[in-house]
Design a protein around this motif. Structure first.
Motif, PDB file in Angstrom:
ATOM      1  N   PHE A   1       0.829  -1.202   0.000  1.00 23.42           N
ATOM      2  CA  PHE A   1       0.000   0.000   0.000  1.00 23.42           C
ATOM      3  C   PHE A   1       0.867   1.258   0.000  1.00 23.42           C
ATOM      4  N   SER A  38      -2.609   2.973  -3.794  1.00 20.21           N
ATOM      5  CA  SER A  38      -3.573   2.367  -2.878  1.00 20.21           C
ATOM      6  C   SER A  38      -3.290   2.853  -1.463  1.00 20.21           C
ATOM      7  N   TYR A  52      -9.982   0.526   3.012  1.00 20.05           N
ATOM      8  CA  TYR A  52      -8.952   0.375   1.986  1.00 20.05           C
ATOM      9  C   TYR A  52      -9.346   1.227   0.785  1.00 20.05           C
ATOM     10  N   PHE A 100      -8.617   1.497  -3.351  1.00 22.97           N
ATOM     11  CA  PHE A 100      -8.026   0.986  -4.577  1.00 22.97           C
ATOM     12  C   PHE A 100      -8.436   1.902  -5.722  1.00 22.97           C
ATOM     13  N   ARG A 151      -6.692  -6.971  -2.614  1.00 23.31           N
ATOM     14  CA  ARG A 151      -5.923  -6.573  -3.797  1.00 23.31           C
ATOM     15  C   ARG A 151      -6.019  -7.649  -4.881  1.00 23.31           C
TER      16      ARG A 151
END
Length: 266
Positions: free
Chosen positions: A10, A41, A71, A73, A184
């Protein structure tokens, strides 16, 4: 204040003591550090949330020691190509929990649950998805709450924790990186395999409802309800319900009840 986490996959990884919600912090990070490419990310987690939220504006209640994380993305696909993305997130989380020995199932659209008998569910966790467009990129905020420790008493009758399910040595901090890796992987799967089409079979295998066997009632909002037989999910992630001989794809709604049909009605 925050500490920086060592999660090489990340671009930005932070843990806070207490926040309003990790989704709020994720938005702040995006505003300060807008991504310039689809490889960027981030992950934001906290030990405590004072204003956690679930789907459709509901309050998310979690006890100290549970996983509260968002998270981020990024993709250059158009937003229309992200239909069903939240279901892919469910598969990613379910897969990681299976690796911990936690048998679980997925309840459309965004819940990770445990089946207790044929007619009862208890919730392990939930997913909240938000998409922001920045400089032609879609930034997908994946909010995730997992009951690691027993849930607050207000929701203890409908929830269950990883500790109660036998994973007594697991901590929320230990879950951030491996769940991030699973997310991911499924993010890349989704992006490179024509969206939800490449995830659909994996989701159906984990569904808590049985196609053709489970009758569900869905609150569509504005006082509208639909009851019918669960017929799976389509290639866009919509739940399909058969009612009065017709198949209805449902894009958004809340399942209020379900029953397993008697043998003579299957």
């Amino acid at each position: 204040m925050y500490v920086t986490l060592d999660i090489p996959e990340f671009s930005c990884a932070r843990r806070y003591d207490s926040v309003s919600s990790t989704m709020d912090l994720a938005r702040e990070i995006l505003s300060k550090y807008p991504p310039s490419n689809a490889e960027w990310s981030a992950v934001v987690t906290a030990d405590k949330q004072t204003a956690g939220r679930g789907r459709q504006g509901r309050v998310w209640l979690a006890s100290q020691g549970s996983l509260m994380v968002t998270y981020i993305f990024v993709t250059d696909l158009p937003i229309a190509a992200l239909a069903g993305y939240s279901l892919a997130v469910g598969v990613a989380v379910a897969e990681e929990l299976e690796g911990l020995g936690i048998k679980n199932a997925l309840k459309w659209p965004n819940d990770i649950v445990v089946l207790q008998g044929e007619q009862s569910l208890r919730k392990i966790g939930g997913v909240l998805i938000e998409v922001q467009q920045i400089a032609g990129l879609q930034c997908i905020l994946v909010g995730l709450g997992i009951n690691v420790a027993p849930a607050p008493s207000e929701v203890s009758d409908i929830s269950v924790s990883l500790h109660e399910l036998g994973a007594v040595d697991v901590s929320a901090h230990e879950l951030v990186a491996p769940i991030g890796a699973s997310l991911r992987k499924w993010h890349q799967n989704f992006i490179t395999s024509a969206g939800f089409k490449g995830v659909r079979s994996a989701w159906i295998q984990r569904s808590c409802f049985q196609s053709g066997l489970s009758k569900v009632t869905v609150d569509l909002g504005a006082g509208r309800l639909i009851s019918g037989v669960f017929a799976g999910v389509d290639e866009n992630g919509a739940m399909v319900v058969e009612a009065s001989g017709e198949f209805h794809p449902i894009v958004s709604g809340h399942i209020t009840s379900f029953v397993l049909l008697p043998e003579g009605q299957r």
